[in-house]
Design a protein around this motif. Structure first.
Motif, PDB file in Angstrom:
ATOM      1  N   LEU A 281       0.811  -1.220   0.000  1.00 21.68           N
ATOM      2  CA  LEU A 281       0.000   0.000   0.000  1.00 21.68           C
ATOM      3  C   LEU A 281       0.843   1.268   0.000  1.00 21.68           C
ATOM      4  O   LEU A 281       0.327   2.346  -0.277  1.00 21.68           O
ATOM      5  CB  LEU A 281      -0.948  -0.007   1.205  1.00 21.68           C
ATOM      6  CG  LEU A 281      -1.925  -1.185   1.275  1.00 21.68           C
ATOM      7  CD1 LEU A 281      -2.933  -0.968   2.399  1.00 21.68           C
ATOM      8  CD2 LEU A 281      -2.640  -1.383  -0.065  1.00 21.68           C
ATOM      9  N   SER A 282       2.126   1.146   0.312  1.00 25.26           N
ATOM     10  CA  SER A 282       2.999   2.321   0.248  1.00 25.26           C
ATOM     11  C   SER A 282       3.581   2.515  -1.153  1.00 25.26           C
ATOM     12  O   SER A 282       4.309   3.479  -1.398  1.00 25.26           O
ATOM     13  CB  SER A 282       4.142   2.194   1.266  1.00 25.26           C
ATOM     14  OG  SER A 282       5.022   1.142   0.895  1.00 25.26           O
ATOM     15  N   ARG A 283       3.236   1.625  -2.084  1.00 23.69           N
ATOM     16  CA  ARG A 283       3.795   1.685  -3.435  1.00 23.69           C
ATOM     17  C   ARG A 283       2.682   1.689  -4.498  1.00 23.69           C
ATOM     18  O   ARG A 283       2.903   1.305  -5.647  1.00 23.69           O
ATOM     19  CB  ARG A 283       4.749   0.512  -3.656  1.00 23.69           C
ATOM     20  CG  ARG A 283       5.867   0.443  -2.629  1.00 23.69           C
ATOM     21  CD  ARG A 283       6.671  -0.846  -2.744  1.00 23.69           C
ATOM     22  NE  ARG A 283       7.573  -0.807  -3.886  1.00 23.69           N
ATOM     23  CZ  ARG A 283       8.764  -0.234  -3.890  1.00 23.69           C
ATOM     24  NH1 ARG A 283       9.207   0.382  -2.791  1.00 23.69           N
ATOM     25  NH2 ARG A 283       9.526  -0.256  -4.960  1.00 23.69           N
ATOM     26  N   ILE A 284       1.499   2.138  -4.111  1.00 21.56           N
ATOM     27  CA  ILE A 284       0.374   2.189  -5.054  1.00 21.56           C
ATOM     28  C   ILE A 284       0.713   3.058  -6.262  1.00 21.56           C
ATOM     29  O   ILE A 284       0.304   2.771  -7.391  1.00 21.56           O
ATOM     30  CB  ILE A 284      -0.897   2.699  -4.346  1.00 21.56           C
ATOM     31  CG1 ILE A 284      -1.376   1.674  -3.310  1.00 21.56           C
ATOM     32  CG2 ILE A 284      -2.016   2.985  -5.349  1.00 21.56           C
ATOM     33  CD1 ILE A 284      -2.531   2.150  -2.443  1.00 21.56           C
ATOM     34  N   VAL A 285       1.477   4.108  -6.030  1.00 19.08           N
ATOM     35  CA  VAL A 285       1.829   5.036  -7.108  1.00 19.08           C
ATOM     36  C   VAL A 285       2.541   4.339  -8.259  1.00 19.08           C
ATOM     37  O   VAL A 285       2.447   4.771  -9.414  1.00 19.08           O
ATOM     38  CB  VAL A 285       2.692   6.192  -6.562  1.00 19.08           C
ATOM     39  CG1 VAL A 285       4.043   5.690  -6.090  1.00 19.08           C
ATOM     40  CG2 VAL A 285       2.870   7.293  -7.602  1.00 19.08           C
ATOM     41  N   TYR A 286       3.254   3.250  -8.000  1.00 18.69           N
ATOM     42  CA  TYR A 286       4.014   2.579  -9.051  1.00 18.69           C
ATOM     43  C   TYR A 286       3.127   1.774 -10.009  1.00 18.69           C
ATOM     44  O   TYR A 286       3.590   1.323 -11.046  1.00 18.69           O
ATOM     45  CB  TYR A 286       5.053   1.637  -8.430  1.00 18.69           C
ATOM     46  CG  TYR A 286       6.149   2.344  -7.666  1.00 18.69           C
ATOM     47  CD1 TYR A 286       6.760   3.473  -8.180  1.00 18.69           C
ATOM     48  CD2 TYR A 286       6.574   1.868  -6.426  1.00 18.69           C
ATOM     49  CE1 TYR A 286       7.769   4.116  -7.487  1.00 18.69           C
ATOM     50  CE2 TYR A 286       7.584   2.501  -5.716  1.00 18.69           C
ATOM     51  CZ  TYR A 286       8.175   3.634  -6.253  1.00 18.69           C
ATOM     52  OH  TYR A 286       9.176   4.268  -5.567  1.00 18.69           O
ATOM     53  N   ARG A 287       1.862   1.582  -9.656  1.00 13.26           N
ATOM     54  CA  ARG A 287       1.000   0.751 -10.493  1.00 13.26           C
ATOM     55  C   ARG A 287       0.623   1.427 -11.812  1.00 13.26           C
ATOM     56  O   ARG A 287       0.380   0.757 -12.807  1.00 13.26           O
ATOM     57  CB  ARG A 287      -0.290   0.406  -9.731  1.00 13.26           C
ATOM     58  CG  ARG A 287      -0.064  -0.399  -8.476  1.00 13.26           C
ATOM     59  CD  ARG A 287      -1.366  -0.579  -7.697  1.00 13.26           C
ATOM     60  NE  ARG A 287      -1.142  -1.280  -6.428  1.00 13.26           N
ATOM     61  CZ  ARG A 287      -2.063  -1.440  -5.493  1.00 13.26           C
ATOM     62  NH1 ARG A 287      -3.285  -0.946  -5.681  1.00 13.26           N
ATOM     63  NH2 ARG A 287      -1.773  -2.079  -4.374  1.00 13.26           N
ATOM     64  N   THR A 303       9.754   8.833 -18.502  1.00 13.71           N
ATOM     65  CA  THR A 303       8.945   9.038 -17.305  1.00 13.71           C
ATOM     66  C   THR A 303       9.794   9.546 -16.146  1.00 13.71           C
ATOM     67  O   THR A 303      10.840   8.976 -15.816  1.00 13.71           O
ATOM     68  CB  THR A 303       8.247   7.731 -16.895  1.00 13.71           C
ATOM     69  OG1 THR A 303       7.376   7.324 -17.957  1.00 13.71           O
ATOM     70  CG2 THR A 303       7.442   7.915 -15.628  1.00 13.71           C
ATOM     71  N   VAL A 304       9.317  10.627 -15.522  1.00 12.86           N
ATOM     72  CA  VAL A 304       9.948  11.165 -14.317  1.00 12.86           C
ATOM     73  C   VAL A 304       9.289  10.565 -13.077  1.00 12.86           C
ATOM     74  O   VAL A 304       9.936  10.038 -12.190  1.00 12.86           O
ATOM     75  CB  VAL A 304       9.859  12.701 -14.290  1.00 12.86           C
ATOM     76  CG1 VAL A 304      10.463  13.255 -12.998  1.00 12.86           C
ATOM     77  CG2 VAL A 304      10.544  13.295 -15.506  1.00 12.86           C
ATOM     78  N   ARG A 305       7.969  10.652 -13.028  1.00 22.52           N
ATOM     79  CA  ARG A 305       7.195  10.073 -11.925  1.00 22.52           C
ATOM     80  C   ARG A 305       5.715  10.301 -12.216  1.00 22.52           C
ATOM     81  O   ARG A 305       5.350  10.922 -13.207  1.00 22.52           O
ATOM     82  CB  ARG A 305       7.564  10.701 -10.576  1.00 22.52           C
ATOM     83  CG  ARG A 305       7.295  12.203 -10.458  1.00 22.52           C
ATOM     84  CD  ARG A 305       7.749  12.721  -9.093  1.00 22.52           C
ATOM     85  NE  ARG A 305       7.633  14.157  -8.948  1.00 22.52           N
ATOM     86  CZ  ARG A 305       6.553  14.804  -8.522  1.00 22.52           C
ATOM     87  NH1 ARG A 305       5.455  14.132  -8.213  1.00 22.52           N
ATOM     88  NH2 ARG A 305       6.545  16.123  -8.401  1.00 22.52           N
ATOM     89  N   GLY A 306       4.868   9.826 -11.318  1.00 23.50           N
ATOM     90  CA  GLY A 306       3.454  10.144 -11.384  1.00 23.50           C
ATOM     91  C   GLY A 306       3.148  11.377 -10.554  1.00 23.50           C
ATOM     92  O   GLY A 306       3.823  11.645  -9.552  1.00 23.50           O
TER      93      GLY A 306
END
Length: 705
Positions: A281-287, A303-306
């Protein structure tokens, strides 16, 4: 003193630009029944904006509204709804809302306001400064003519870096119906920028030092937030990954959960490799990587990030760094956006839409984002791009534009898919330059009016995806058969509803979806697999109603309908079920006033029915079935002649859609002959005054149902 309740700030800010008067009113006393957000906006328009008011009239109002869950720790709560008389609705303007994410809504709540109502028209360019209780109308002469980025920078330097600026660019200033309002770099509300421009309002800048009070038990609140995080998927609530992995029972290549371990955000400094448990749940952003989903694997290296909105771990706005665009086109090498706005530039070029498009497509996206998000030009869910392609490829422009203007447009660049073409085209639209720029700036309806082109030229052509009233389809029969068709008949712009498609496209096997559907809507027959449709039934209509009510609730509460509802989940131990009562649980804890799912659904129905009432009033007719809830001919056709209900076609049957509409009107409690609510239905929803007003105008069904 404003009435207090958890979740709500308690005050609505009113600013009259004509008189300079600034005041506040109580949220709870006047607007609690419609929750906030779009519901509050609809109520203001019903009470205060007379039928026949034009979008650019001083009498029109702009309602920037947050909801009771905005500014809390509820995931995905950063939505602002801007409700007004919508200028791209054709042939007559009707009620509509623009929706933007970012951080504006939360800042407005922290400043102490649930909504901002802008009235009148300033006699010169102005901007609105909101710093908690201090509100001022300030001169914007030095900003007029500037793009959104410069405006945001200058106001942030004046107020401080913790402010959030919602601004218009040149398109809004020129009162282009296709103008946008943008905050937080890339978060836009389409179609309402020109209304701001007509009021001479360049920007609204907000600082807030307060907080949103949670009235319920704090431990229960934190427990519910953690549960919500546990049932989140990726973008659009796709709950299985797009790749096979021992960490998941199912996968689906069409899923937007593309963050496979081993992928890299290649333009981050240093690059970031995706590793670990995909369910962490601490890595949801990577999905989620919207650029990789829409543009292909090539996008990972850029890609830089979301990036994203208040309290959202999904981060669907992908940040890209593409150094070549600075050299080739003289623009910054970084941009961010999602979905259609990410592809704004690419979608003009038919040659870049084939497959994923490669690096040329990515460069076109970068140029498009730079121009559209600075000048404030809306795509109308890609209809702008499809309009230009049809006008050019069909010979309409060569036949109708003056030869001098036609020759001034760099069609050679367009023909070779050169993104430099956009450097000429988009400023024409934003500044309403020439006949082409002016017509495109006013939306699809202006094409029909100005050049005497029959609407049927668009409505008969599936490639335009045109639906009605100047707008395209938005997740219609290609995603969800009769349910998608019903939803697309109901609004005065593209439907902006994702409740239905986020379920049917969530990636789970059909058998699992049907089991969940039985629990939620009463039958496995409530949905079909896309492109494998069966005849209409009441359960599909029930799901269409549910989808619309959830959309209206999300717009009223300030949570993201792009990411919800959360009735499916990645959790195998729950049988992949989410929670259909999640919104009511959060609202009950936030306000301290218990409200179950059925009561909250009734509030959603009240809000949606108020939208229907405004449409009936302003159209001046009760027969919505014949005059409003229409379906374009292309829905009933198949290029290969496949019959409806043949696997592999999205072709619908005309008589079957008629039955689907009957089922839907019955589910809503509306008259099936006209598709309109009667006085009794309005009264049952707490809208007796609305029903009485329409009855006095002869705008309820004759039997009064």
């Amino acid at each position: 003193m404003a009435a207090s309740r958890g979740g709500f700030a308690g005050k609505v800010l009113r600013v009259d630009l004509s008189t300079g008067k600034i005041g506040v009113q109580d949220t709870i006393e006047r607007y609690e029944a419609v929750l906030g957000g779009a519901g509050l906006g609809y109520r203001v328009l019903w009470d205060e904006v007379p039928a026949g008011t034009g979008p650019f009239d001083a009498a029109n109002k702009l309602v920037f509204a947050a909801g009771a869950l905005v500014g809390t720790s509820v995931p995905c709560n950063g939505r602002t709804t801007i409700t007004t008389i919508f200028p791209t609705c054709w042939p007559r303007p009707l009620v509509g809302s623009g929706h933007m994410g970012g951080h504006f809504a939360a800042k407005l709540k922290y400043a102490g306001y649930d909504a901002l109502i802008v009235e009148g028209k300033a006699d010169r360019p102005v901007w609105l400064m909101i710093r908690d209780a201090k509100v001022e109308i300030r001169d914007a002469g030095h900003l007029w003519g500037s793009g959104i980025r410069r405006t945001t920078l200058e106001l942030s330097q004046e107020m401080g870096p913790d402010c959030v600026v919602a601004a218009i660019g040149q398109a809004g200033e020129s009162q282009a119906p296709m103008g946008m309002v943008i905050n937080s770099v890339s978060h836009s509300a389409g179609g309402v920028g020109g209304v701001m421009g007509a009021k001479n309002l360049k920007a609204v800048a907000v600082q807030g030092s307060g907080a949103v009070r949670i009235a319920g038990d704090k431990a229960e609140w934190e427990k519910l937030v953690k549960f919500h995080l546990s049932i989140l998927g990726a973008n659009n609530q796709h709950v299985v990954p797009s790749f096979p992995t021992p960490q998941a029972e199912y996968y689906n290549p069409a899923s937007r959960w593309v963050g496979q371990p081993g992928r890299r955000w290649g333009a981050a400094k240093p690059p970031v490799e995706l590793t670990g448990d995909i369910h962490d749940l601490s890595r949801i952003v990577y999905r989620t990587n919207s650029a990789a989903f829409f543009l292909g694997e090539e996008a990972w290296k850029y890609t830089v990030r979301g990036n994203g909105c208040t309290a959202c771990p999904i981060r669907c706005h992908t940040m890209l760094r593409v150094p070549s665009v600075t050299v080739k086109y003289g623009i910054p090498d970084m941009a961010q956006n999602t979905c259609i706005a990410l592809q704004f530039g690419r979608m003009f070029f038919k040659g870049l839409m084939a497959g994923k498009g490669g690096e040329a497509a990515i460069e076109a996206c970068m140029v498009g984002m730079h121009l559209a998000d600075d000048m404030g030009v809306w795509s109308n869910y890609g209809q702008l791009q499809r309009d230009l392609r049809k006008l050019y490829e069909g010979g309409y422009l060569k036949a109708r534009l003056g030869s001098k203007e036609y020759a001034s447009i760099p069609w050679d660049k367009y023909d070779r898919n050169d993104p430099a073409f956009l450097l000429d085209l988009v400023p024409r639209i934003a500044n309403r330059q020439g006949e082409l720029g002016d017509v495109l700036s006013r939306g699809t309806g202006a094409i029909f009016d100005t050049w005497s082109i029959p609407e049927s030229d668009w409505a008969d052509d599936h490639s335009t995806t045109y639906w009605k009233m100047g707008h395209p389809k938005h997740h219609a029969n290609e995603d969800d058969g009769q349910c998608g068709v019903i939803i697309n008949t109901q609004y005065n712009r593209d439907a902006q509803c994702h409740s239905h498609t986020n379920f049917v496209r969530n990636g789970l096997p059909l058998a699992v979806q049907k089991k969940l559907a039985t629990d939620i809507w009463g039958s496995p027959d409530a949905l079909d697999a896309p492109g494998d449709y069966t005849p209409a039934n009441p359960y599909k209509a029930r799901r269409a109603k549910w989808s619309l009510m959830r959309k209206e609730l999300h717009d009223a509460l300030g949570v993201c309908n792009w990411m919800g509802p959360w009735v499916a989940s990645p959790r195998w131990e729950r049988g992949y079920a989410g929670d259909d009562s999640l919104e009511s649980k959060f609202l009950s804890l936030a306000t301290g006033r218990p409200m179950d799912r059925e009561e909250l659904d009734r509030a959603g129905e009240r809000i949606f029915t108020l939208h229907r009432a405004l449409t009936i009033r302003d159209m001046g007719q009760v027969d919505m079935r014949a005059g409003h809830d229409t379906v374009p001919p292309w829905v009933f056709e198949d290029a290969k002649g496949a019959a409806p209900f043949t696997k592999g076609t999205i072709r619908m049957d005309r008589a079957d859609i008629g039955r689907a509409m009957d089922f839907f009107y019955e589910a809503m409690g509306w008259d099936t002959a006209t598709g309109a609510p009667g006085k009794a239905r309005y009264a049952a929803l707490g809208l007796a005054d609305v029903g009485e007003g329409l009855a006095a105008a002869g705008l309820v069904p004759q039997d009064g149902k």
